[in-house]
Design an enzyme around this catalytic site. Structure first.
Site, mmCIF file in Angstrom:
data_model
loop_
_atom_site.group_PDB
_atom_site.id
_atom_site.type_symbol
_atom_site.label_atom_id
_atom_site.label_comp_id
_atom_site.label_asym_id
_atom_site.label_seq_id
_atom_site.Cartn_x
_atom_site.Cartn_y
_atom_site.Cartn_z
ATOM 1 N N HIS A 1 0.799 -1.222 -0.105
ATOM 2 C CA HIS A 1 0.019 0.065 -0.023
ATOM 3 C C HIS A 1 0.862 1.176 -0.116
ATOM 4 O O HIS A 1 1.821 1.502 0.714
ATOM 5 C CB HIS A 1 -0.901 0.080 1.358
ATOM 6 C CG HIS A 1 -1.805 1.284 1.112
ATOM 7 N ND1 HIS A 1 -2.697 1.431 0.467
ATOM 8 C CD2 HIS A 1 -1.336 2.392 2.098
ATOM 9 C CE1 HIS A 1 -3.227 2.590 0.864
ATOM 10 N NE2 HIS A 1 -2.429 3.635 1.575
ATOM 11 N N ASP B 1 -15.242 2.579 8.115
ATOM 12 C CA ASP B 1 -14.272 3.565 7.703
ATOM 13 C C ASP B 1 -14.699 4.816 6.580
ATOM 14 O O ASP B 1 -14.564 5.675 6.833
ATOM 15 C CB ASP B 1 -13.095 2.716 7.105
ATOM 16 C CG ASP B 1 -12.058 3.678 6.629
ATOM 17 O OD1 ASP B 1 -11.360 4.447 7.180
ATOM 18 O OD2 ASP B 1 -11.621 3.767 5.181
ATOM 19 N N SER C 1 -7.575 3.797 9.569
ATOM 20 C CA SER C 1 -8.195 3.739 8.222
ATOM 21 C C SER C 1 -7.683 2.916 6.989
ATOM 22 O O SER C 1 -8.181 2.164 6.560
ATOM 23 C CB SER C 1 -8.329 5.399 7.765
ATOM 24 O OG SER C 1 -9.005 5.366 6.335
ATOM 25 N N LYS D 1 -8.638 -1.402 5.837
ATOM 26 C CA LYS D 1 -8.681 -1.866 4.287
ATOM 27 C C LYS D 1 -7.876 -2.898 4.043
ATOM 28 O O LYS D 1 -8.211 -3.844 3.266
ATOM 29 C CB LYS D 1 -8.881 -0.619 3.484
ATOM 30 C CG LYS D 1 -9.931 0.520 3.748
ATOM 31 C CD LYS D 1 -9.973 1.631 2.554
ATOM 32 C CE LYS D 1 -8.970 2.729 2.570
ATOM 33 N NZ LYS D 1 -9.190 3.616 3.794
#
Length: 433
Positions: free
Chosen positions: A82, A161, A183, A187
């Site tokens: 990410h 979220d 947050s 995910k």
């Protein structure tokens, strides 16, 4: 349990229990707790922070607020990456086939982007025929057979979220380390990976403008991941100038292909190796980060990384010939050079403003409903520390309109030429705990 008591408890700097955090998130998701009370609670967190345990509990409460993706049918350790976002951030397009070429499963859920350029899916859809509309069974089968697939974000992942982020956006509580970290990590955890590698950006083009804030966020996210049973590592990387040279969807695909051939920009290759070696190490395919990096370099040298890219594209309906013939990608009608007005050294390229210049051309979305022009964008011909002569091209504009005076003005306002400058350090730090 009353929400007003929990607001007061956090306001006074006390730790909330797991049950209390679950109460807030469940109640807010169901609509039982109103926005104004959650706004007050978020502001209390903004000022009083949260402990590592509270952050992990908040993350898992948001994970459990909706669907989770079960990737257990995929063999091996699934490692996800990410990035906290930047300009010209082409790393996923390189990393996914690069890591998959070492027989590590890359099961990637990606989205469409708001901002300077599209998301990973928009970029991949520059390739004719490529699509992400595949079933979960097909997704799992592709990863098991070929080690790589990309699917669009589906299902009702982390609804808490989504709701909380929208509220934070209008109540001045976005820039809070525990709220940002939970947050992002909620995910990633809901998406089902076993291990997570984070690319936390710092600089003008990043959400975290200082290296100190980026390090705090990285530590928070790594701590959450490790506390909830996901092996997690982070790289803190520079985004004071755009990464690589391409800003725009098809342009970034071409740059990713060049990088998989071993001919990409030095900074993009350096960051992909820094992130990739962590992915390989966490997947258990190398005994050290150094060994992992050597394996990655070898699959670039022997062509396996590029072959995996072609295989990946073909498996999802795209034309793999783009890897050998970039003219098959969408092409802009006009190429316009932006010449330097003086001799000197490029001293500053304000990343977010140069990204905005690309968005003015149509390379990105200002709103969810904006149409992206996949062909347009910018190619940086000079980076910070490069010497330039008056009249030499700083940037090539790829446009589908002839008049680009607004874009040229934006570029000149945000590239500064001075007497001396050195290229910024790309990788600031590695965070493992």
């Amino acid at each position: 349990m009353r929400m007003v008591d929990l607001i007061a408890k956090k306001r006074d700097g006390k730790e909330l229990t797991t049950e209390e955090i679950n109460f807030v998130i469940e109640g807010y998701t169901k609509g039982d707790i109103p926005d104004y009370q959650v706004s007050a609670w978020a502001m209390a967190i903004y000022f009083q922070d949260m402990s590592e345990r509270e952050r992990a509990d908040l993350t898992m409460a948001m994970v459990n607020s909706g669907d989770t993706i079960d990737l257990s049918a995929i063999e091996g350790i699934k490692v996800d990456k990410h990035s906290t976002g930047g300009v010209g951030d082409t790393t996923t397009l390189v990393l996914a086939p690069l890591v998959a070429a070492l027989d590590i499963p890359v099961a990637k859920m990606s989205g469409r982007g708001l901002g300077h350029t599209g998301g990973t899916i928009d970029k991949l859809e520059s390739i004719e025929g490529f699509h992400v509309e595949i079933s979960t069974d097909e997704f799992v089968n592709l990863v098991n057979t070929h080690k790589i697939a990309v699917i669009g974000q589906t299902g009702n992942l982390t609804p808490a979220d989504k709701k909380l982020y929208a509220l934070r956006d209008v109540t001045g509580t976005v820039n809070s380390i525990p709220l940002i970290a939970s947050s992002i990590m909620s995910k990633k955890i809901a998406a089902g990976s076993d291990a997570i590698v984070l690319d936390v950006k710092t600089g003008a083009g990043a959400f975290m403008k200082t290296a100190e804030d980026a390090k705090k966020l990285a530590h928070a996210m790594v701590s959450i991941g490790n506390n909830v049973g996901r092996k997690t590592m982070a790289v803190i990387s520079d985004m004071s100038q755009p990464l690589g040279r391409a800003i725009g969807n098809s342009l970034e695909v071409q740059e990713a292909i060049d990088t998989l051939r071993g001919r990409g920009p030095a900074d993009l290759e350096e960051l992909c190796l820094a992130l990739g070696r962590q992915m390989v190490y966490l997947a258990g395919k190398a005994a050290s980060l150094e060994e992992a990096e050597e394996q990655l370099k070898e699959v670039i040298r022997n062509g396996k990384a590029l072959d995996k890219f072609k295989e990946f594209i073909a498996n999802q309906g795209g034309n793999p010939a783009v890897a050998d013939d970039p003219s098959l990608l969408p092409q802009a009608s006009f190429l316009i050079e932006v010449p330097a007005r003086q001799d000197g050294v490029v001293a500053e390229i304000v990343a977010d403003e140069i990204g905005t210049a690309a968005m003015l051309l149509g390379a990105g979305r200002a709103t969810k409903d904006s149409e992206i022009d996949l062909a347009v964008g910018l190619m940086l011909n000079k980076k910070i520390g490069d010497r330039v002569q008056a009249g030499e091209s700083l940037v090539t504009i790829h446009a589908n309109r002839e008049n680009v005076d607004d874009v040229i003005e934006k570029i000149y306002a945000n590239i500064r030429i001075g007497d001396h400058a050195e290229a910024p350090v790309l990788v600031h730090d590695i965070v493992t705990e």
